[in-house]
Design a protein around this motif. Structure first.
Motif, PDB file in Angstrom:
ATOM      1  N   VAL A   1       0.852  -1.196   0.000  1.00 28.19           N
ATOM      2  CA  VAL A   1       0.000   0.000   0.000  1.00 28.19           C
ATOM      3  C   VAL A   1       0.889   1.248   0.000  1.00 28.19           C
ATOM      4  CG1 VAL A   1      -1.617   1.358   1.405  1.00 28.19           C
ATOM      5  CG2 VAL A   1      -1.989  -1.107   1.087  1.00 28.19           C
ATOM      6  N   LEU A   2       1.926   1.199   0.804  1.00 25.06           N
ATOM      7  CA  LEU A   2       2.777   2.380   0.958  1.00 25.06           C
ATOM      8  C   LEU A   2       3.708   2.570  -0.239  1.00 25.06           C
ATOM      9  CD1 LEU A   2       3.460   1.831   4.747  1.00 25.06           C
ATOM     10  CD2 LEU A   2       1.964   3.570   3.717  1.00 25.06           C
ATOM     11  N   THR A   3       4.236   1.478  -0.775  1.00 24.29           N
ATOM     12  CA  THR A   3       5.117   1.629  -1.948  1.00 24.29           C
ATOM     13  C   THR A   3       4.347   2.215  -3.127  1.00 24.29           C
ATOM     14  OG1 THR A   3       4.674  -0.669  -2.600  1.00 24.29           O
ATOM     15  CG2 THR A   3       6.678  -0.262  -1.322  1.00 24.29           C
ATOM     16  N   LYS A   4       3.112   1.771  -3.280  1.00 25.65           N
ATOM     17  CA  LYS A   4       2.314   2.290  -4.401  1.00 25.65           C
ATOM     18  C   LYS A   4       1.859   3.730  -4.143  1.00 25.65           C
ATOM     19  CE  LYS A   4       0.076   0.175  -7.821  1.00 25.65           C
ATOM     20  NZ  LYS A   4      -0.480  -1.079  -8.324  1.00 25.65           N
ATOM     21  N   ALA A   5       1.468   4.011  -2.914  1.00 31.59           N
ATOM     22  CA  ALA A   5       0.965   5.358  -2.617  1.00 31.59           C
ATOM     23  C   ALA A   5       2.074   6.396  -2.769  1.00 31.59           C
ATOM     24  CB  ALA A   5       0.380   5.413  -1.205  1.00 31.59           C
ATOM     25  N   PHE A   6       3.271   6.066  -2.254  1.00 30.69           N
ATOM     26  CA  PHE A   6       4.357   7.050  -2.260  1.00 30.69           C
ATOM     27  C   PHE A   6       5.333   6.825  -3.417  1.00 30.69           C
ATOM     28  CE2 PHE A   6       2.704   7.299   2.013  1.00 30.69           C
ATOM     29  CZ  PHE A   6       2.724   8.651   2.267  1.00 30.69           C
ATOM     30  N   GLN A   7       5.115   5.748  -4.195  1.00 29.68           N
ATOM     31  CA  GLN A   7       5.976   5.465  -5.362  1.00 29.68           C
ATOM     32  C   GLN A   7       7.442   5.297  -4.933  1.00 29.68           C
ATOM     33  OE1 GLN A   7       4.866   5.270  -8.888  1.00 29.68           O
ATOM     34  NE2 GLN A   7       3.052   4.761  -7.674  1.00 29.68           N
ATOM     35  N   ILE A   8       7.621   4.552  -3.847  1.00 30.32           N
ATOM     36  CA  ILE A   8       8.976   4.242  -3.392  1.00 30.32           C
ATOM     37  C   ILE A   8       9.096   2.738  -3.226  1.00 30.32           C
ATOM     38  CG2 ILE A   8       9.476   6.452  -2.263  1.00 30.32           C
ATOM     39  CD1 ILE A   8       8.489   5.264   0.359  1.00 30.32           C
ATOM     40  N   GLY A   9      10.314   2.286  -2.950  1.00 33.98           N
ATOM     41  CA  GLY A   9      10.541   0.849  -2.825  1.00 33.98           C
ATOM     42  C   GLY A   9      10.275   0.335  -1.415  1.00 33.98           C
ATOM     43  N   THR A  10      10.199  -0.985  -1.288  1.00 39.48           N
ATOM     44  CA  THR A  10       9.970  -1.604   0.021  1.00 39.48           C
ATOM     45  C   THR A  10      11.077  -1.235   1.002  1.00 39.48           C
ATOM     46  OG1 THR A  10       8.903  -3.459  -1.077  1.00 39.48           O
ATOM     47  CG2 THR A  10       9.581  -3.793   1.205  1.00 39.48           C
ATOM     48  N   LYS A  11      12.284  -1.147   0.478  1.00 34.81           N
ATOM     49  CA  LYS A  11      13.421  -0.804   1.332  1.00 34.81           C
ATOM     50  C   LYS A  11      13.226   0.574   1.966  1.00 34.81           C
ATOM     51  CE  LYS A  11      18.416  -0.210   0.841  1.00 34.81           C
ATOM     52  NZ  LYS A  11      19.461  -0.108  -0.213  1.00 34.81           N
ATOM     53  N   GLU A  12      12.779   1.518   1.128  1.00 37.83           N
ATOM     54  CA  GLU A  12      12.568   2.868   1.652  1.00 37.83           C
ATOM     55  C   GLU A  12      11.387   2.906   2.619  1.00 37.83           C
ATOM     56  OE1 GLU A  12      12.630   3.727  -2.411  1.00 37.83           O
ATOM     57  OE2 GLU A  12      13.896   5.508  -2.196  1.00 37.83           O
ATOM     58  N   VAL A  13      10.360   2.124   2.316  1.00 39.24           N
ATOM     59  CA  VAL A  13       9.226   2.046   3.242  1.00 39.24           C
ATOM     60  C   VAL A  13       9.700   1.530   4.587  1.00 39.24           C
ATOM     61  CG1 VAL A  13       7.150   0.696   3.769  1.00 39.24           C
ATOM     62  CG2 VAL A  13       7.359   1.851   1.551  1.00 39.24           C
ATOM     63  N   ASN A  14      10.515   0.506   4.555  1.00 42.62           N
ATOM     64  CA  ASN A  14      10.953  -0.079   5.824  1.00 42.62           C
ATOM     65  C   ASN A  14      11.883   0.857   6.590  1.00 42.62           C
ATOM     66  OD1 ASN A  14       9.445  -2.430   5.825  1.00 42.62           O
ATOM     67  ND2 ASN A  14      10.833  -3.409   4.367  1.00 42.62           N
ATOM     68  N   LYS A  15      12.651   1.657   5.852  1.00 46.97           N
ATOM     69  CA  LYS A  15      13.493   2.641   6.522  1.00 46.97           C
ATOM     70  C   LYS A  15      12.621   3.649   7.290  1.00 46.97           C
ATOM     71  CE  LYS A  15      16.373   5.930   4.547  1.00 46.97           C
ATOM     72  NZ  LYS A  15      17.410   6.275   3.543  1.00 46.97           N
ATOM     73  N   ILE A  16      11.597   4.134   6.615  1.00 47.01           N
ATOM     74  CA  ILE A  16      10.704   5.084   7.308  1.00 47.01           C
ATOM     75  C   ILE A  16      10.020   4.395   8.480  1.00 47.01           C
ATOM     76  CG2 ILE A  16       8.717   6.621   7.056  1.00 47.01           C
ATOM     77  CD1 ILE A  16       9.368   6.878   4.075  1.00 47.01           C
ATOM     78  N   LYS A  17       9.543   3.183   8.251  1.00 49.50           N
ATOM     79  CA  LYS A  17       8.860   2.459   9.338  1.00 49.50           C
ATOM     80  C   LYS A  17       9.778   2.317  10.547  1.00 49.50           C
ATOM     81  CE  LYS A  17       5.244  -0.314   7.085  1.00 49.50           C
ATOM     82  NZ  LYS A  17       4.773  -1.654   6.679  1.00 49.50           N
TER      83      LYS A  17
END
Lengths: 185, 185, 185, 185, 185, 185
Positions: free
Chosen positions: C163-179
């Motif tokens: 959901v987050l990768t698609k919404a923000f157009q970033i990769g899973t790695k970047e999502v996990n960094k923010i998380k």
């Protein structure tokens, strides 16, 4: 009858009873799936007071949402309404987050109903292999929508970088990457 | 989050945030067409706060209505809500009467939307050869319904004959004929 | 008088008139600046119905917000209220984004007032060299808050990565960094 | 003061404070019994925002109802208000039907009060030998009225026969008899 | 039906539909003129949710006011409702003061109607030679009343003298004279 | 966005989204203490929809109140809002009277909060030796104010003497003394 379709009330028109017709209460624009050709893979089509003048002062509206396989209606809020969806076709993973930061989510399918309480961030994603669609009911004639990522990373003018770097705890470079990807094309 | 699912509010329950689950916001009871085996040829199935506890205080609900060919959702009112319908299948003749006694009516079909303003008498009839169905949105968690003919001719106890003979300008015999036909079986 | 401080109404108590005291309408918890020792550099202290029982059913509340130099009250929404702030001390850059995705922002200082309309995403940042603080008024006894980044990247359970990768157009790695950076410590 | 008597709000006017006079808040049209010369034997006279411009936005109004001996205020609804009556003179049989189809009725006399909840079908009949009259209070500046029999059998255009035959389980001939008797003369 | 007559809602009870009776919607306590034996020469008798349990959540109520010749319903406010009166008998001088400090007043007589907008100070005085009485409608199930002179000069505990001397620009001696005359006997 | 700043709604303007600016949501008029040079020793400065057009339809506003040593904000009501104050500086004795005629009062100081429920008579007095000031929040965009003594003794035209002599149980001479002292200069 007291029907606001001509004089301006709330910015919308009021009509005299004698001038009101059935077309003030009718709309056919949700009949067909919308063409989905954007990045997120979903399209929302509203049937609110901007399309149906007879809704003025009546406090209710509908929308149709169409999703490609994998398509996401990305996290967003409606500042003025609760939403209740009915799945027309397909399978969706849906969720909202409470003000206590708890995710309430569920996989739902054709014929199911789910509620997104007033003003809370929520999303739906088509995790099936076929297109999906829903009808959404709102207790506002014009609920409004804020799509979170676009609101924060693609507004005009832009939200300052230092607000976003601090909020998401990322660097300016990463902020700008998201901004460029979400920019209107 | 502030979710009324356990303590009584408006006669319904409130739950603590920690106890709220996704099932408080979910309902699958509108997925299939209802079996229509009554005189009027239509069945209404509600998805309101009585079925979806999470709707409490949120001010919105849905219903599904199924119609046999020729089936009628007879003239009725919702004392607490405006209704907006989306046709899932089939063709319907729909209408409401204004407080100036003007009939606003239209033939609508699959995908069309029509609005019935708050508290006004309205009806839908399937004049096609196939079953029809709609999803209806309401701006109340429990809109209530009064089906006019049954309200007047089949309440318990009965509305006095002389009220009905004078209102409809018919004889006691005719009143009793309608009463016997509309009586619960 | 009609004061809800003892029987449960809206989940809060009602008291009989004879039992109501001045302390049901009093709160001293906003008198001093909060200690700010978090990542974003700001702290919100509420003076709502959870602290002031006499506010029940009365539809208004206050908050105090304290900001370190550079401190941010990160983008967030109040699902049930408009907010109007008065700057007690310091200088702030404030803004909200409309449903048409337009940023409305301004630099304000001690004594200034700014409005954040109901349900819209907004933020304030202390861009001065001294601590800043504001008093915020709300037209709800319990406005609720969703801090956007934390809502999306640090809820329990987590919002799914896709959901987050698609919404923000970033990769899973970047999502996990923010998380990982926004995770509660 | 904020008094809407000149600019259009809700279709009604707003006046500047300096232009408001006592006559904007006054009405003498309910002072005398109305002449009752119709079939049902009762007449309703409204004292609402159409007669008293100062009521605009204030949410309340009155009506006077006069009944001949035997006169009936036939079953009707107010789509936007609860009604509470005070009997000025005479004796009445009054009732309303709940959404559970239960008749709540009572014989009342001079000085008595009875309540008809918002949106529900109700009626009053003078079963005494003298004229009767009531003052009715409403929580709306313009409650609206739908007289059920006339709404269904004498609207313009007409409700289709097949809707009425099916709803009341009578034949077309009987429907047309009622229509002819209730037609405006 | 949804009728709050047994479980507590707003501090009042809710009943199940099956337990509701006609007496929940009935009141006979305004039938006769009240005995007026106080200093001001008028008595107000309420017909609100405290007397009529079926009014709960319905937002309307009535009162009867009786005035001796010369009797005054002294300046007061209703914090939660607009008032609209119908004169049952006699002649009255009535008035309210706007927030721009303009007196709106009129002499009215049997059958006349006058409106006192929500929350504004108003009064009625019988300047005729016969007793007078009115029926008052309110858009609240429990409008509340603050009689200004008694509120300021006869509360328990007392409003401090220095508040009253400064507000009315009179001496402590005069304040105490008023206090002694308005004290409950 | 739906922002009423240009077409008239509630007597105030609505603007198209494109024309809205940050200044529609901004006000600097409460930044400095008002000059207090009147009899009561206090001045109220409003920050409502008359000063901040963007507040239209949003249901909230602020005021600043400045008090000289000994200064009184004399007993008054707000017909359309609850008030919640935050003490910016100094010490105040505050109170309101309930509809059961009970005084609820307290001495409060810098940083304290106190609530005055909707429509009830209330006051604040600076009993300290330094100037005092508060910020007040209201759940109305234009709460309105009626200062009781001035409303009754200094309106235009005047409230009749016999209303005031009877209400306060004083003589015409004393009424006229108060009237002359409270008359606008």
């Amino acid at each position: 009858m007291y029907v606001c379709v001509g004089v301006k009330v709330n910015g919308f028109a009021c009509k005299k009873d004698a001038d009101v017709t059935e077309n003030d209460f009718f709309f056919s624009g949700l009949a067909k799936p919308a063409v989905v050709n954007n990045t997120v893979g979903s399209v929302v089509t509203g049937a609110n007071v901007e399309k149906i003048p007879g809704l003025n002062t009546l406090g209710v509206s509908l929308s149709r949402i169409d999703y490609q396989p994998g398509g996401l209606n990305p996290p967003h809020t409606h500042p003025r309404a609760t939403e209740i969806i009915f799945v027309l076709d397909g399978e969706l993973d849906v969720g909202f987050i409470t003000t206590a930061n708890k995710l309430i989510s569920k996989s739902i399918k054709k014929g199911d109903i789910f509620v997104f309480p007033k003003g809370l961030v929520h999303f739906q994603q088509n995790n099936g292999k076929e297109p999906a669609s829903v009808i959404a009911g709102f207790n506002s004639q014009l609920p409004g929508t804020q799509s979170i990522a676009v609101t924060l990373f693609a507004s005009t003018p832009a939200v300052p970088d230092h607000v976003l770097t601090k909020a998401f705890q990322i660097g300016t470079k990463e902020v700008n990457k998201i901004k460029s990807r979400l920019a209107p094309k």
